[in-house]
Write a protein that holds these residues in place. Structure first.
Motif, short mmCIF file in Angstrom:
data_model
loop_
_atom_site.label_atom_id
_atom_site.label_comp_id
_atom_site.label_asym_id
_atom_site.label_seq_id
_atom_site.Cartn_x
_atom_site.Cartn_y
_atom_site.Cartn_z
N GLY A 1 -17.06 -15.74 8.55
CA GLY A 1 -16.07 -14.68 8.70
C GLY A 1 -16.17 -13.63 7.62
O GLY A 1 -16.03 -12.43 7.88
N ALA A 2 -16.43 -14.05 6.38
CA ALA A 2 -16.56 -13.10 5.28
C ALA A 2 -17.79 -12.22 5.46
O ALA A 2 -17.76 -11.01 5.21
CB ALA A 2 -16.63 -13.85 3.95
N LEU A 3 -18.91 -12.82 5.90
CA LEU A 3 -20.13 -12.04 6.14
C LEU A 3 -19.92 -11.02 7.25
O LEU A 3 -20.35 -9.87 7.14
CB LEU A 3 -21.29 -12.97 6.48
N SER A 4 -19.27 -11.44 8.34
CA SER A 4 -19.01 -10.51 9.43
C SER A 4 -18.09 -9.39 9.00
O SER A 4 -18.30 -8.22 9.33
CB SER A 4 -18.42 -11.25 10.63
N ALA A 5 -17.06 -9.73 8.21
CA ALA A 5 -16.14 -8.69 7.71
C ALA A 5 -16.87 -7.73 6.77
O ALA A 5 -16.66 -6.51 6.82
CB ALA A 5 -14.96 -9.34 7.00
N GLY A 6 -17.71 -8.28 5.90
CA GLY A 6 -18.46 -7.42 4.99
C GLY A 6 -19.40 -6.49 5.71
O GLY A 6 -19.50 -5.30 5.37
N CYS A 7 -20.11 -6.99 6.72
CA CYS A 7 -21.04 -6.14 7.46
C CYS A 7 -20.32 -5.08 8.29
O CYS A 7 -20.79 -3.95 8.41
CB CYS A 7 -21.92 -7.00 8.36
N VAL A 8 -19.15 -5.43 8.85
CA VAL A 8 -18.41 -4.47 9.68
C VAL A 8 -17.72 -3.43 8.81
O VAL A 8 -17.76 -2.23 9.10
CB VAL A 8 -17.39 -5.21 10.56
N LEU A 9 -17.08 -3.87 7.72
CA LEU A 9 -16.28 -2.96 6.91
C LEU A 9 -17.11 -2.19 5.88
O LEU A 9 -16.74 -1.08 5.51
CB LEU A 9 -15.18 -3.74 6.18
N ARG A 10 -18.22 -2.77 5.43
CA ARG A 10 -19.02 -2.11 4.39
C ARG A 10 -20.45 -1.82 4.80
O ARG A 10 -21.21 -1.26 4.03
CB ARG A 10 -19.02 -2.97 3.13
N GLY A 11 -20.83 -2.22 5.99
CA GLY A 11 -22.13 -1.85 6.52
C GLY A 11 -23.29 -2.44 5.73
O GLY A 11 -23.31 -3.62 5.40
N ARG A 12 -24.26 -1.60 5.40
CA ARG A 12 -25.45 -2.07 4.70
C ARG A 12 -25.14 -2.58 3.30
O ARG A 12 -25.82 -3.49 2.81
CB ARG A 12 -26.47 -0.93 4.62
N LYS A 13 -24.14 -2.00 2.66
CA LYS A 13 -23.78 -2.49 1.33
C LYS A 13 -23.27 -3.93 1.40
O LYS A 13 -23.56 -4.73 0.51
CB LYS A 13 -22.71 -1.58 0.72
N GLY A 14 -22.53 -4.26 2.45
CA GLY A 14 -22.06 -5.63 2.61
C GLY A 14 -23.21 -6.59 2.82
O GLY A 14 -23.23 -7.70 2.25
N ALA A 15 -24.19 -6.19 3.65
CA ALA A 15 -25.35 -7.05 3.88
C ALA A 15 -26.16 -7.22 2.59
O ALA A 15 -26.64 -8.32 2.29
CB ALA A 15 -26.22 -6.46 4.99
N ALA A 16 -26.31 -6.13 1.82
CA ALA A 16 -27.05 -6.22 0.56
C ALA A 16 -26.34 -7.12 -0.43
O ALA A 16 -26.97 -7.92 -1.15
CB ALA A 16 -27.24 -4.83 -0.03
N PHE A 17 -25.01 -7.03 -0.50
CA PHE A 17 -24.24 -7.89 -1.41
C PHE A 17 -24.39 -9.36 -1.00
O PHE A 17 -24.50 -10.24 -1.86
CB PHE A 17 -22.77 -7.48 -1.39
N ALA A 18 -24.40 -9.62 0.29
CA ALA A 18 -24.54 -10.99 0.76
C ALA A 18 -25.90 -11.57 0.39
O ALA A 18 -26.01 -12.73 -0.02
CB ALA A 18 -24.33 -11.06 2.27
N LEU A 19 -26.95 -10.76 0.52
CA LEU A 19 -28.30 -11.25 0.23
C LEU A 19 -28.57 -11.38 -1.26
O LEU A 19 -29.29 -12.29 -1.68
CB LEU A 19 -29.33 -10.31 0.87
N THR A 20 -28.01 -10.49 -2.06
CA THR A 20 -28.33 -10.48 -3.49
C THR A 20 -27.37 -11.31 -4.34
O THR A 20 -27.75 -11.77 -5.42
CB THR A 20 -28.33 -9.04 -4.02
N ILE A 21 -26.14 -11.51 -3.88
CA ILE A 21 -25.14 -12.22 -4.69
C ILE A 21 -24.71 -13.52 -4.02
O ILE A 21 -24.79 -14.61 -4.63
CB ILE A 21 -23.91 -11.33 -4.94
N CYS A 22 -24.26 -13.44 -2.78
CA CYS A 22 -23.67 -14.63 -2.13
C CYS A 22 -24.71 -15.69 -1.82
O CYS A 22 -24.49 -16.88 -2.08
CB CYS A 22 -22.94 -14.20 -0.86
N LEU A 23 -25.84 -15.28 -1.24
CA LEU A 23 -26.87 -16.26 -0.90
C LEU A 23 -27.43 -16.97 -2.13
O LEU A 23 -27.55 -18.20 -2.12
CB LEU A 23 -27.98 -15.58 -0.11
#
Length: 279
Positions: free
Chosen positions: A35-57
């Motif tokens: 849910g957090a990943l989907s919210a990040g990608c929808v609300l923040r777009g590419r920045k959300g995906a980049a944050f997920a790959l560089t910090i969360c993963l």
């Protein structure tokens, strides 16, 4: 989520984060992270995906790898590493803990776009005006200081100065001096405009999102009630994870709760495109 009340958005974030931290079941960690990943990608777009790959993963992988190496509890031994047992229970708990940690990081990053510093300060403005002012100043200080540092460093390079440690300290000293001057000017302007005089006015909170928050409240109530009545679960010494009716109901309600922000963001995007198409 920009159209929702700031207080409700903060409350939703705190509820989801609290459930993610306190209920350390694997399916809850997976649902919260998804849910957090989907919210990040929808609300923040590419920045959300980049944050997920560089910090969360990396945070998830680090927790999943470190826990079996330092925690040797559990009866299901997979193999021995430096004469220390690596157990299946420790591996499962490491994955759940890593997913929980990554999910909480992603939640705060994703919903941070829905609550600006001014809106958060306005929410606290009536009850804690001085605290709200300090928070609002802190929210705006860091990005401005970063811009000033970049501008000063670029100006020094254009003047022909090399990038050295001493030069970096001079850039930081100049940027801090500019920040102090701005703070003094702001204080003078606020005093001239009558800051602190009564009666105090306040910024009106944004309205909207009634259906969203009713659904969130119902799902949160179902999760809390189901977890209170559900059977306990254990990782150690034996992995015991019951899946009774209460556990299934709690998981379904929590899944709906976690995917509400992404659904709300997609709904707003569709409404915006529809309104633009009618122009």
């Amino acid at each position: 989520m920009r159209t929702f009340r700031t207080g409700f958005t903060v409350l939703y974030l705190l509820i989801v984060a609290a459930v993610s931290v306190t209920v350390t079941r694997p399916e809850f960690a997976a649902l919260s992270l998804a849910g957090a990943l989907s919210a990040g990608c929808v609300l923040r777009g590419r920045k959300g995906a980049a944050f997920a790959l560089t910090i969360c993963l990396p945070a998830l992988v680090l927790a999943a790898l470190v826990n079996p190496l330092v925690n040797h509890l559990g009866v299901t031994v997979l193999f021995y590493l430096f004469d220390n047992p690596v157990t299946a229970e420790a591996c499962v708990y490491g994955l759940a803990a890593g997913g929980m940690f990554a999910a909480v990081l992603m939640w705060f990053y994703a919903l941070g776009s829905a609550v600006s510093g001014a809106e958060f300060a306005a929410m606290l403005g009536r009850a804690l005006p001085k605290t709200a002012l300090i928070l609002n100043t802190a929210f705006g200080c860091e990005p401005k200081l970063r811009r000033d540092v970049a501008a000063i460093a670029e100006a020094r390079v254009l003047l022909g100065e090399k990038k050295t440690v001493r030069g970096g300290l001079k850039v930081l000293d100049t940027a801090v001096g500019c920040a102090l001057e701005d703070a003094a000017d702001t204080a003078v302007q606020m005093r001239a405009r009558g800051f602190g005089l009564r009666p105090r006015t306040r910024y009106g909170a944004k309205k909207g999102g009634t259906v969203f928050f009713i659904a969130a409240a119902v799902c949160a109530a179902v999760v809390i009630a189901a977890r209170i009545t559900a059977d306990p679960y254990w990782y150690y010494p034996v992995y015991t994870m019951p899946y009774a009716a209460a556990d299934i109901a709690a998981a379904i309600a929590f899944g709906v709760l976690c995917f509400l922000p992404a659904l709300a963001g997609l709904t707003e995007a569709c409404k915006w495109r529809l309104s633009r198409s009618k122009i």
